[in-house]
Design a protein around this motif. Structure first.
Motif, PDB file in Angstrom:
ATOM      1  N   GLY A 125       0.856  -0.926   0.136  1.00 24.34           N
ATOM      2  CA  GLY A 125      -0.024   0.096  -0.177  1.00 24.34           C
ATOM      3  C   GLY A 125       0.862   1.111   0.012  1.00 24.34           C
ATOM      4  N   VAL A 126       0.440   2.360  -0.736  1.00 27.91           N
ATOM      5  CA  VAL A 126       1.083   3.513  -0.689  1.00 27.91           C
ATOM      6  C   VAL A 126       0.248   4.459  -0.132  1.00 27.91           C
ATOM      7  CG1 VAL A 126       2.062   2.734  -2.821  1.00 27.91           C
ATOM      8  CG2 VAL A 126      -0.081   4.103  -3.000  1.00 27.91           C
ATOM      9  N   GLY A 127      -0.765   4.357   0.790  1.00 30.00           N
ATOM     10  CA  GLY A 127      -1.424   5.257   1.535  1.00 30.00           C
ATOM     11  C   GLY A 127      -2.822   5.937   0.912  1.00 30.00           C
ATOM     12  N   GLU A 128      -3.055   5.452  -0.347  1.00 29.40           N
ATOM     13  CA  GLU A 128      -3.950   5.680  -1.108  1.00 29.40           C
ATOM     14  C   GLU A 128      -4.795   4.315  -1.898  1.00 29.40           C
ATOM     15  OE1 GLU A 128      -5.031   8.826  -4.715  1.00 29.40           O
ATOM     16  OE2 GLU A 128      -3.421   9.372  -3.227  1.00 29.40           O
ATOM     17  N   PRO A 129      -5.847   3.956  -1.264  1.00 36.33           N
ATOM     18  CA  PRO A 129      -6.268   2.798  -1.534  1.00 36.33           C
ATOM     19  C   PRO A 129      -6.497   2.546  -3.167  1.00 36.33           C
ATOM     20  CG  PRO A 129      -7.488   3.715  -0.094  1.00 36.33           C
ATOM     21  CD  PRO A 129      -6.465   4.731  -0.202  1.00 36.33           C
ATOM     22  N   GLN A 130      -6.884   3.478  -3.901  1.00 34.39           N
ATOM     23  CA  GLN A 130      -6.914   3.203  -5.334  1.00 34.39           C
ATOM     24  C   GLN A 130      -5.500   2.809  -6.033  1.00 34.39           C
ATOM     25  OE1 GLN A 130      -8.142   7.307  -6.309  1.00 34.39           O
ATOM     26  NE2 GLN A 130      -6.246   7.410  -7.890  1.00 34.39           N
ATOM     27  N   TYR A 131      -4.305   2.943  -5.421  1.00 35.76           N
ATOM     28  CA  TYR A 131      -2.993   2.685  -5.837  1.00 35.76           C
ATOM     29  C   TYR A 131      -2.543   1.492  -5.103  1.00 35.76           C
ATOM     30  CZ  TYR A 131      -3.320   6.896  -8.779  1.00 35.76           C
ATOM     31  OH  TYR A 131      -3.696   7.793  -9.513  1.00 35.76           O
ATOM     32  N   ASP A 132      -3.231   0.976  -4.021  1.00 39.99           N
ATOM     33  CA  ASP A 132      -2.887  -0.377  -3.339  1.00 39.99           C
ATOM     34  C   ASP A 132      -2.962  -1.526  -4.220  1.00 39.99           C
ATOM     35  OD1 ASP A 132      -2.366   1.365  -1.094  1.00 39.99           O
ATOM     36  OD2 ASP A 132      -3.992   0.610   0.220  1.00 39.99           O
ATOM     37  N   GLN A 133      -1.682  -2.206  -3.936  1.00 44.17           N
ATOM     38  CA  GLN A 133      -1.845  -3.549  -5.139  1.00 44.17           C
ATOM     39  C   GLN A 133      -1.903  -4.790  -3.991  1.00 44.17           C
ATOM     40  OE1 GLN A 133      -1.249  -3.444  -8.238  1.00 44.17           O
ATOM     41  NE2 GLN A 133      -1.596  -1.055  -7.981  1.00 44.17           N
ATOM     42  N   HIS A 134      -2.628  -5.757  -4.575  1.00 49.13           N
ATOM     43  CA  HIS A 134      -2.995  -7.068  -3.937  1.00 49.13           C
ATOM     44  C   HIS A 134      -2.511  -8.334  -4.961  1.00 49.13           C
ATOM     45  CE1 HIS A 134      -5.030  -4.692  -0.755  1.00 49.13           C
ATOM     46  NE2 HIS A 134      -5.362  -4.140  -1.954  1.00 49.13           N
ATOM     47  N   ASP A 135      -1.530  -9.012  -4.529  1.00 47.86           N
ATOM     48  CA  ASP A 135      -1.316 -10.411  -5.202  1.00 47.86           C
ATOM     49  C   ASP A 135      -0.781 -10.002  -6.470  1.00 47.86           C
ATOM     50  OD1 ASP A 135      -1.295 -13.168  -4.664  1.00 47.86           O
ATOM     51  OD2 ASP A 135      -2.818 -13.397  -6.351  1.00 47.86           O
ATOM     52  N   GLN A 136       0.170  -8.872  -6.679  1.00 48.88           N
ATOM     53  CA  GLN A 136       0.874  -8.488  -7.563  1.00 48.88           C
ATOM     54  C   GLN A 136       1.940  -9.233  -8.186  1.00 48.88           C
ATOM     55  OE1 GLN A 136       3.305  -4.916  -7.790  1.00 48.88           O
ATOM     56  NE2 GLN A 136       1.695  -3.898  -8.989  1.00 48.88           N
ATOM     57  N   PRO A 137       2.230  -9.898  -9.270  1.00 49.75           N
ATOM     58  CA  PRO A 137       3.227 -10.790  -9.713  1.00 49.75           C
ATOM     59  C   PRO A 137       4.392 -10.013 -10.094  1.00 49.75           C
ATOM     60  CG  PRO A 137       1.647 -10.587 -11.477  1.00 49.75           C
ATOM     61  CD  PRO A 137       0.969  -9.744 -10.420  1.00 49.75           C
ATOM     62  N   TRP A 138       5.608 -10.741  -9.658  1.00 50.75           N
ATOM     63  CA  TRP A 138       6.925 -10.072  -9.857  1.00 50.75           C
ATOM     64  C   TRP A 138       7.967 -11.355 -10.266  1.00 50.75           C
ATOM     65  CZ3 TRP A 138       9.460  -5.460  -8.883  1.00 50.75           C
ATOM     66  CH2 TRP A 138       8.557  -4.344  -8.718  1.00 50.75           C
ATOM     67  N   THR A 139       8.736 -11.039 -11.194  1.00 49.02           N
ATOM     68  CA  THR A 139       9.432 -12.440 -11.451  1.00 49.02           C
ATOM     69  C   THR A 139      11.033 -12.054 -11.377  1.00 49.02           C
ATOM     70  OG1 THR A 139       9.870 -13.784 -13.487  1.00 49.02           O
ATOM     71  CG2 THR A 139       9.395 -11.689 -14.013  1.00 49.02           C
ATOM     72  N   ARG A 140      11.790 -12.849 -11.191  1.00 48.96           N
ATOM     73  CA  ARG A 140      13.295 -12.733 -11.193  1.00 48.96           C
ATOM     74  C   ARG A 140      13.895 -13.146 -12.594  1.00 48.96           C
ATOM     75  NH1 ARG A 140      16.270 -14.562  -6.180  1.00 48.96           N
ATOM     76  NH2 ARG A 140      15.026 -16.476  -6.587  1.00 48.96           N
ATOM     77  N   GLU A 141      14.611 -11.920 -13.253  1.00 44.54           N
ATOM     78  CA  GLU A 141      15.206 -12.370 -14.307  1.00 44.54           C
ATOM     79  C   GLU A 141      16.523 -11.791 -14.482  1.00 44.54           C
ATOM     80  OE1 GLU A 141      11.511 -11.267 -17.412  1.00 44.54           O
ATOM     81  OE2 GLU A 141      12.918  -9.779 -17.095  1.00 44.54           O
ATOM     82  N   GLY A 142      17.589 -12.890 -14.479  1.00 48.40           N
ATOM     83  CA  GLY A 142      18.975 -12.380 -14.602  1.00 48.40           C
ATOM     84  C   GLY A 142      19.637 -11.965 -13.160  1.00 48.40           C
ATOM     85  N   GLY A 143      18.786 -12.507 -12.112  1.00 46.51           N
ATOM     86  CA  GLY A 143      19.041 -12.273 -10.869  1.00 46.51           C
ATOM     87  C   GLY A 143      18.337 -10.875 -10.105  1.00 46.51           C
ATOM     88  N   HIS A 144      17.717 -10.131 -11.121  1.00 44.75           N
ATOM     89  CA  HIS A 144      16.861  -8.972 -10.620  1.00 44.75           C
ATOM     90  C   HIS A 144      15.520  -9.004 -10.519  1.00 44.75           C
ATOM     91  CE1 HIS A 144      20.799  -6.983 -10.672  1.00 44.75           C
ATOM     92  NE2 HIS A 144      21.023  -7.501 -11.735  1.00 44.75           N
ATOM     93  N   TRP A 145      14.900  -8.629  -9.563  1.00 40.69           N
ATOM     94  CA  TRP A 145      13.272  -8.848  -9.619  1.00 40.69           C
ATOM     95  C   TRP A 145      12.556  -7.738 -10.704  1.00 40.69           C
ATOM     96  CZ3 TRP A 145      10.878 -12.599  -7.867  1.00 40.69           C
ATOM     97  CH2 TRP A 145      11.455 -13.664  -6.933  1.00 40.69           C
ATOM     98  N   ARG A 146      11.678  -8.198 -11.172  1.00 45.30           N
ATOM     99  CA  ARG A 146      10.891  -7.333 -12.085  1.00 45.30           C
ATOM    100  C   ARG A 146       9.403  -7.382 -11.872  1.00 45.30           C
ATOM    101  NH1 ARG A 146      15.584  -5.135 -12.889  1.00 45.30           N
ATOM    102  NH2 ARG A 146      16.775  -6.117 -14.664  1.00 45.30           N
ATOM    103  N   PHE A 147       8.830  -6.297 -12.071  1.00 45.79           N
ATOM    104  CA  PHE A 147       7.465  -6.059 -12.005  1.00 45.79           C
ATOM    105  C   PHE A 147       6.797  -6.962 -13.161  1.00 45.79           C
ATOM    106  CE2 PHE A 147       3.550  -3.909 -14.222  1.00 45.79           C
ATOM    107  CZ  PHE A 147       2.870  -3.787 -13.234  1.00 45.79           C
ATOM    108  N   ASP A 148       5.692  -7.808 -13.093  1.00 46.15           N
ATOM    109  CA  ASP A 148       5.322  -8.531 -14.158  1.00 46.15           C
ATOM    110  C   ASP A 148       3.799  -8.717 -14.271  1.00 46.15           C
ATOM    111  OD1 ASP A 148       6.015 -10.422 -16.194  1.00 46.15           O
ATOM    112  OD2 ASP A 148       5.324 -12.211 -14.964  1.00 46.15           O
ATOM    113  N   ALA A 149       3.259  -7.634 -13.898  1.00 48.39           N
ATOM    114  CA  ALA A 149       1.773  -7.446 -13.703  1.00 48.39           C
ATOM    115  C   ALA A 149       1.399  -6.680 -15.046  1.00 48.39           C
ATOM    116  CB  ALA A 149       1.188  -6.949 -12.597  1.00 48.39           C
ATOM    117  N   CYS A 150       1.515  -7.044 -16.120  1.00 41.35           N
ATOM    118  CA  CYS A 150       0.940  -6.382 -17.585  1.00 41.35           C
ATOM    119  C   CYS A 150      -0.109  -7.169 -18.258  1.00 41.35           C
ATOM    120  CB  CYS A 150       2.181  -6.269 -18.306  1.00 41.35           C
ATOM    121  SG  CYS A 150       3.341  -7.801 -18.642  1.00 41.35           S
TER     122      CYS A 150
END
Length: 150
Positions: A125-150
């Motif tokens: 959460g960021v303090g504003e419910p419309q932007y809070d995220q739930h169960d958002q997918p992330w993936t690790r590529e080349g040892g680095h975490w990347r946002f994967d909710a597209c």
């Protein structure tokens, strides 16, 4: 009749089972393990697992870039799969809109919902419910975490 006997036996054994789970063997009650919580500052929480700490750091960095808006940093933190679906200028438009609507935001709460190898799901959460995220997918590529909710 059999159900009553089974229920009676289970009811009699429940206190024994609970005592076995909560004693140290010397008659003293074991201390409960501490509950880990995520601080509300910008630094990743201290965890025994470096990959989890790296994931939290990536989520915090991406979120701060998203609301700054810093399209270069945010775009560098999205997965290869997502880069095939959204262009850097397209992401920039989303970031500008979010920044104009709510200004700069940072992660206030953070939870890892699922973690398995190079895949994870997080809620934050960021303090504003419309932007809070739930169960958002992330993936690790080349040892680095990347946002994967597209």
């Amino acid at each position: 009749m059999r159900t009553r006997a089974t229920t009676a036996v289970l009811a009699a054994l429940l206190p024994v089972a609970l005592t076995a789970c909560s004693s140290t063997g010397d008659g003293k009650t074991a201390k409960k393990p501490p509950v880990l919580t995520t601080p509300t500052n910008h630094a990743p929480s201290a965890t025994a697992d470096q990959a989890r700490a790296d994931l939290e750091k990536a989520v915090r960095t991406y979120t701060a870039a998203y609301f700054k808006p810093d399209v270069t940093t945010a775009y560098s933190l999205i997965s290869t799969r997502c880069r095939e679906q959204i262009t850097k200028p397209g992401l920039g438009m989303l970031l500008d809109r979010a920044h104009k609507a709510s200004g700069a935001r940072t992660v206030k709460t953070f939870t890892i919902d699922k973690f398995s190898g190079d895949m994870a799901r997080v809620s934050y959460g960021v303090g504003e419910p419309q932007y809070d995220q739930h169960d958002q997918p992330w993936t690790r590529e080349g040892g680095h975490w990347r946002f994967d909710a597209c």
